[in-house]
Design a protein around this motif. Structure first.
Motif, mmCIF file in Angstrom:
data_model
loop_
_atom_site.group_PDB
_atom_site.id
_atom_site.type_symbol
_atom_site.label_atom_id
_atom_site.label_comp_id
_atom_site.label_asym_id
_atom_site.label_seq_id
_atom_site.Cartn_x
_atom_site.Cartn_y
_atom_site.Cartn_z
ATOM 1 N N LEU A 142 29.943 54.621 63.582
ATOM 2 C CA LEU A 142 29.686 55.593 64.858
ATOM 3 C C LEU A 142 30.645 55.422 66.120
ATOM 4 O O LEU A 142 30.535 54.496 66.922
ATOM 5 C CB LEU A 142 28.239 56.341 65.070
ATOM 6 C CG LEU A 142 27.785 56.586 63.588
ATOM 7 C CD1 LEU A 142 25.621 56.136 65.018
ATOM 8 C CD2 LEU A 142 27.432 57.125 62.939
ATOM 9 N N THR A 143 31.189 56.729 66.418
ATOM 10 C CA THR A 143 31.425 57.388 67.436
ATOM 11 C C THR A 143 30.951 57.024 68.993
ATOM 12 O O THR A 143 29.353 57.392 68.406
ATOM 13 C CB THR A 143 32.239 58.390 67.509
ATOM 14 O OG1 THR A 143 31.737 59.106 67.562
ATOM 15 C CG2 THR A 143 33.908 58.524 66.838
ATOM 16 N N ASP A 144 30.994 56.996 70.429
ATOM 17 C CA ASP A 144 29.838 56.948 71.391
ATOM 18 C C ASP A 144 30.008 57.948 71.474
ATOM 19 O O ASP A 144 28.110 58.257 72.047
ATOM 20 C CB ASP A 144 30.665 56.875 72.476
ATOM 21 C CG ASP A 144 31.882 55.369 72.548
ATOM 22 O OD1 ASP A 144 31.014 54.332 72.145
ATOM 23 O OD2 ASP A 144 32.169 55.585 73.571
ATOM 24 N N ASP A 145 30.256 59.093 70.552
ATOM 25 C CA ASP A 145 28.812 60.683 70.723
ATOM 26 C C ASP A 145 28.972 61.145 69.059
ATOM 27 O O ASP A 145 28.442 61.897 68.608
ATOM 28 C CB ASP A 145 30.732 62.034 71.189
ATOM 29 C CG ASP A 145 30.925 61.887 70.991
ATOM 30 O OD1 ASP A 145 31.464 61.160 69.163
ATOM 31 O OD2 ASP A 145 31.654 63.157 70.363
ATOM 32 N N GLY A 146 28.837 60.059 68.066
ATOM 33 C CA GLY A 146 28.048 59.940 67.424
ATOM 34 C C GLY A 146 28.430 60.291 66.322
ATOM 35 O O GLY A 146 27.722 60.053 64.646
ATOM 36 N N ARG A 147 29.480 60.410 66.252
ATOM 37 C CA ARG A 147 30.291 60.643 64.627
ATOM 38 C C ARG A 147 30.528 59.307 63.621
ATOM 39 O O ARG A 147 31.306 58.788 64.315
ATOM 40 C CB ARG A 147 32.088 60.920 64.765
ATOM 41 C CG ARG A 147 31.530 63.280 65.810
ATOM 42 C CD ARG A 147 32.389 63.805 66.418
ATOM 43 N NE ARG A 147 33.390 62.755 67.730
ATOM 44 C CZ ARG A 147 34.716 62.383 68.305
ATOM 45 N NH1 ARG A 147 35.061 61.892 66.581
ATOM 46 N NH2 ARG A 147 35.017 62.324 68.626
ATOM 47 N N PRO A 148 31.333 59.557 62.406
ATOM 48 C CA PRO A 148 31.280 58.768 61.992
ATOM 49 C C PRO A 148 32.946 57.926 62.205
ATOM 50 O O PRO A 148 33.601 58.981 62.139
ATOM 51 C CB PRO A 148 31.514 58.832 60.614
ATOM 52 C CG PRO A 148 31.185 60.325 60.933
ATOM 53 C CD PRO A 148 30.769 60.972 62.208
ATOM 54 N N LYS A 149 32.523 56.703 62.012
ATOM 55 C CA LYS A 149 33.825 56.415 61.886
ATOM 56 C C LYS A 149 33.675 54.420 61.536
ATOM 57 O O LYS A 149 32.510 54.259 60.897
ATOM 58 C CB LYS A 149 34.599 56.225 63.829
ATOM 59 C CG LYS A 149 33.539 54.835 64.225
ATOM 60 C CD LYS A 149 35.046 55.128 65.471
ATOM 61 C CE LYS A 149 33.592 53.049 67.010
ATOM 62 N NZ LYS A 149 34.279 53.039 67.663
ATOM 63 N N ARG A 150 35.070 53.618 61.315
ATOM 64 C CA ARG A 150 35.178 52.865 60.591
ATOM 65 C C ARG A 150 35.252 50.798 61.167
ATOM 66 O O ARG A 150 36.557 52.241 62.496
ATOM 67 C CB ARG A 150 35.381 52.499 59.116
ATOM 68 C CG ARG A 150 34.691 53.572 58.122
ATOM 69 C CD ARG A 150 35.807 54.239 57.268
ATOM 70 N NE ARG A 150 35.715 52.783 56.546
ATOM 71 C CZ ARG A 150 37.699 53.131 55.310
ATOM 72 N NH1 ARG A 150 37.860 54.678 55.170
ATOM 73 N NH2 ARG A 150 38.401 52.401 54.477
ATOM 74 N N TRP A 151 35.460 49.897 61.593
ATOM 75 C CA TRP A 151 35.358 48.869 62.096
ATOM 76 C C TRP A 151 36.040 48.738 60.990
ATOM 77 O O TRP A 151 35.192 47.606 60.059
ATOM 78 C CB TRP A 151 34.174 48.574 62.497
ATOM 79 C CG TRP A 151 34.871 46.874 63.154
ATOM 80 C CD1 TRP A 151 34.631 45.684 62.768
ATOM 81 C CD2 TRP A 151 34.994 46.903 65.031
ATOM 82 N NE1 TRP A 151 34.753 44.683 63.759
ATOM 83 C CE2 TRP A 151 35.285 45.490 64.601
ATOM 84 C CE3 TRP A 151 34.891 48.131 65.520
ATOM 85 C CZ2 TRP A 151 36.243 45.065 66.142
ATOM 86 C CZ3 TRP A 151 36.202 47.260 67.110
ATOM 87 C CH2 TRP A 151 35.901 45.741 67.108
ATOM 88 N N VAL A 152 37.108 48.684 61.106
ATOM 89 C CA VAL A 152 38.489 47.878 59.930
ATOM 90 C C VAL A 152 38.725 47.000 60.314
ATOM 91 O O VAL A 152 39.877 47.147 61.115
ATOM 92 C CB VAL A 152 39.209 49.351 59.042
ATOM 93 C CG1 VAL A 152 40.029 48.471 58.115
ATOM 94 C CG2 VAL A 152 38.022 50.045 58.540
ATOM 95 N N VAL A 153 39.224 45.616 60.184
ATOM 96 C CA VAL A 153 39.943 43.926 60.778
ATOM 97 C C VAL A 153 40.008 44.289 59.489
ATOM 98 O O VAL A 153 40.140 43.856 58.860
ATOM 99 C CB VAL A 153 38.689 43.455 61.330
ATOM 100 C CG1 VAL A 153 39.899 42.243 61.996
ATOM 101 C CG2 VAL A 153 38.460 44.290 62.594
ATOM 102 N N VAL A 154 41.920 43.808 59.864
ATOM 103 C CA VAL A 154 42.920 42.441 59.259
ATOM 104 C C VAL A 154 43.493 42.203 59.340
ATOM 105 O O VAL A 154 43.737 41.720 61.163
ATOM 106 C CB VAL A 154 43.841 43.707 57.955
ATOM 107 C CG1 VAL A 154 43.371 44.931 57.608
ATOM 108 C CG2 VAL A 154 44.996 44.480 59.429
ATOM 109 N N ALA A 155 44.002 41.113 58.629
ATOM 110 C CA ALA A 155 44.374 39.989 59.564
ATOM 111 C C ALA A 155 45.641 39.108 58.270
ATOM 112 O O ALA A 155 45.609 38.818 57.210
ATOM 113 C CB ALA A 155 43.346 39.081 59.778
#
Length: 131
Positions: free
Chosen positions: A36-49
């Motif tokens: 979630l964003t700081d204000d509660g909206r959905p997001k994703r934590w996406v990591v590539v390497a």
């Protein structure tokens, strides 16, 4: 000992970015977690390497006009990312076949073999192999 673990790259779409990095650059998807964003909206934590290890990239979907304006030009037109490889020609050929746009043909420099390319959004990268 400290080390640089993750850098952020602002992108327009998570899935499109995952596909490009995992196909064109042969990276691995390390993590894709709902958040979630700081204000509660959905997001994703996406990591590539890179599969060989090193610094990972957090693919952050642009949030708002200011971030949207930075997509593809996060370093003001300079090369901002350096992808080091052990076998330049093999990696160069694989990336060309995957549709990566190279701005130049490979060239020899005092530090090794290098060719500039652009990612899907226009950010500039160097593919290089040390001497």
């Amino acid at each position: 000992m400290n080390h640089l673990a993750i850098i952020t790259l602002v992108v327009d779409d998570y899935d499109r970015a995952i596909n490009w990095f995992c196909t064109a650059l042969d990276f691995s998807l390390v993590e894709d977690t709902p958040s979630l964003t700081d204000d509660g909206r959905p997001k994703r934590w996406v990591v590539v390497a890179p599969k060989a290890g090193g610094c990972a990239i957090l693919l952050a979907r642009a949030d708002g006009d200011a971030q949207q304006a930075r997509i593809g030009d996060q370093t003001g037109g300079r090369v901002g990312f350096f992808l080091e490889c052990e076998d330049f020609q093999t990696e160069y050929d694989r990336m060309l076949a995957a549709g990566v746009f190279f701005e130049e043909r490979p060239r020899q420099t005092e530090y090794g073999t290098v060719a500039k390319f652009r990612d899907l959004w226009g950010n500039r990268w160097d593919l290089w192999q040390r001497k």
